[in-house]
Enzyme design. Structure first.
Site, mmCIF file in Angstrom:
data_model
loop_
_atom_site.group_PDB
_atom_site.id
_atom_site.type_symbol
_atom_site.label_atom_id
_atom_site.label_comp_id
_atom_site.label_asym_id
_atom_site.label_seq_id
_atom_site.Cartn_x
_atom_site.Cartn_y
_atom_site.Cartn_z
ATOM 1 N N GLY A 12 0.603 -1.271 -0.063
ATOM 2 C CA GLY A 12 -0.085 -0.052 0.024
ATOM 3 C C GLY A 12 0.532 1.405 -0.063
ATOM 4 N N SER A 13 1.981 1.180 -0.350
ATOM 5 C CA SER A 13 2.702 2.317 -0.543
ATOM 6 C C SER A 13 2.315 3.523 -1.311
ATOM 7 C CB SER A 13 4.442 2.171 -0.673
ATOM 8 O OG SER A 13 4.481 1.752 -2.269
ATOM 9 N N ASN A 14 1.746 3.128 -2.661
ATOM 10 C CA ASN A 14 1.088 3.838 -3.364
ATOM 11 C C ASN A 14 -0.140 4.761 -2.806
ATOM 12 O OD1 ASN A 14 2.636 4.258 -6.210
ATOM 13 N ND2 ASN A 14 2.779 2.236 -5.853
ATOM 14 N N MET A 90 -3.764 -6.899 -7.133
ATOM 15 C CA MET A 90 -3.022 -7.864 -8.308
ATOM 16 C C MET A 90 -4.305 -9.093 -8.659
ATOM 17 S SD MET A 90 -0.149 -6.526 -8.244
ATOM 18 C CE MET A 90 0.861 -7.679 -9.044
ATOM 19 N N ARG A 91 -5.473 -8.140 -9.276
ATOM 20 C CA ARG A 91 -6.328 -8.981 -9.353
ATOM 21 C C ARG A 91 -7.185 -8.450 -10.647
ATOM 22 N NH1 ARG A 91 -8.972 -13.082 -7.435
ATOM 23 N NH2 ARG A 91 -7.659 -13.097 -5.563
ATOM 24 N N HIS A 109 1.459 1.067 -13.221
ATOM 25 C CA HIS A 109 2.032 -0.122 -13.330
ATOM 26 C C HIS A 109 3.672 0.008 -13.553
ATOM 27 C CE1 HIS A 109 2.677 -4.015 -15.089
ATOM 28 N NE2 HIS A 109 3.507 -3.574 -16.142
ATOM 29 N N GLU A 142 -10.134 -3.089 -20.791
ATOM 30 C CA GLU A 142 -10.577 -4.462 -20.730
ATOM 31 C C GLU A 142 -9.055 -5.180 -20.972
ATOM 32 O OE1 GLU A 142 -13.758 -6.430 -21.907
ATOM 33 O OE2 GLU A 142 -15.002 -4.525 -21.777
ATOM 34 N N GLU A 174 7.004 6.225 -8.738
ATOM 35 C CA GLU A 174 5.435 5.806 -8.613
ATOM 36 C C GLU A 174 4.892 6.721 -7.692
ATOM 37 O OE1 GLU A 174 4.355 1.598 -8.522
ATOM 38 O OE2 GLU A 174 6.357 0.946 -8.940
HETATM 39 C C1 GAR Z 1 3.760 -1.241 -7.193
HETATM 40 O O1 GAR Z 1 4.931 -1.134 -7.715
HETATM 41 C C2 GAR Z 1 2.808 -1.084 -8.338
HETATM 42 O O2 GAR Z 1 3.272 -0.389 -9.740
HETATM 43 C C3 GAR Z 1 2.658 -2.705 -8.896
HETATM 44 O O3 GAR Z 1 2.661 -3.469 -7.655
HETATM 45 C C4 GAR Z 1 3.428 -2.378 -6.615
HETATM 46 C C5 GAR Z 1 2.609 -2.333 -5.232
HETATM 47 O O4 GAR Z 1 3.094 -1.515 -4.234
HETATM 48 N N1 GAR Z 1 1.730 -3.033 -9.666
HETATM 49 C C6 GAR Z 1 1.582 -3.839 -10.499
HETATM 50 O O5 GAR Z 1 2.311 -4.840 -10.671
HETATM 51 C C7 GAR Z 1 0.201 -3.921 -11.104
HETATM 52 N N2 GAR Z 1 0.324 -4.896 -12.066
HETATM 53 P P1 GAR Z 1 2.443 -0.828 -3.086
HETATM 54 O O6 GAR Z 1 1.209 -1.819 -2.505
HETATM 55 O O7 GAR Z 1 3.595 -0.722 -2.080
HETATM 56 O O8 GAR Z 1 1.922 0.262 -3.829
#
Ligand code: GAR
Length: 194
Positions: A12-14, A90-91, A109, A142, A174
């Site tokens: 959940g850092s983003n 991730m779904r 991404h 999609e 990000e």
């Molecule tokens: C992030 O690097 C995001 O870009 C990636 O998962 C990580 C989640 O980190 N997303 C994907 O790979 C989507 N296909 P976070 O939970 O610390 O934000």
């Protein structure tokens, strides 16, 4: 201010970066809830620590992918979001879900899309000998990791990089571009092209 629900599966850092930006005066969006498909997601505790309402719905508690997604959708609708930010969720969402919120779902991404959709982006970029890597915020359509880009950021791939060191360098970017992209969409400066 646009009402935003953030969907997560992991640390959940983003989500935290979005919540911090949204707490600044003048930011055009507010985070109204966080939904996780993993009860153990580290991001849930982080969301609760900053006072955000959370909900966790595990796939294994439902009979089918469709039943799980229907429950996620129902939870989401209770937050009455204008926009949805996928942040390490991730779904894959179904076509019906995406159409319900057409042009209002953003994703981040960890690659320079259209390069390296899918998983293990950093390992693949290093393996391919790329000189640059990065991240993309895009509208969700999609096709997986396919929608129109809103913002991208680039970082160098350095000698000796591992997927972990590269991921850390990209993650800094990000956290910088996701709030900017959300602001652009929330204030109507960027729209999903039709
Ligand atoms: C992030 O690097 C995001 O870009 C990636 O998962 C990580 C989640 O980190 N997303 C994907 O790979 C989507 N296909 P976070 O939970 O610390 O934000």
């Amino acid at each position: 201010r646009a009402r935003v629900v953030v969907m997560i599966s992991g640390s959940g850092s983003n989500m935290v970066a979005l919540a911090k930006a949204a707490a600044e005066p003048g930011f055009p969006a507010e985070i109204v809830g966080v939904i996780s498909d993993k009860r153990a997601a580290g991001g849930l505790a982080k969301a609760e620590a900053v006072g955000l309402p959370t909900a966790a719905l595990e796939r294994r508690d439902f009979d089918s992918k469709a039943a799980h997604e229907a429950a996620v959708l129902e939870t989401l609708e209770r937050f009455a979001p204008d926009l949805i930010c996928l942040a390490g969720y991730m779904r894959l969402l179904s076509g019906a879900f995406i159409q319900r919120y057409e042009g209002r779902i953003l994703n981040i991404h960890p690659s320079l899309l259209p390069l390296y959709p899918g998983l293990h982006t950093h390992a693949r970029a290093i393996e391919a000998g790329e000189a640059e890597a990065g991240c993309t915020v895009h509208f969700v359509t999609e096709g997986m990791d396919e929608g129109p880009a809103i913002l991208q950021a680039r970082v160098p791939v350095l000698p000796g990089d591992t997927p972990e060191t590269l991921a850390a360098r990209v993650l800094v970017e990000e956290h910088r571009i996701y709030p900017k992209a959300l602001a652009l969409v929330a204030e109507g400066a960027v729209r999903m092209p039709r």
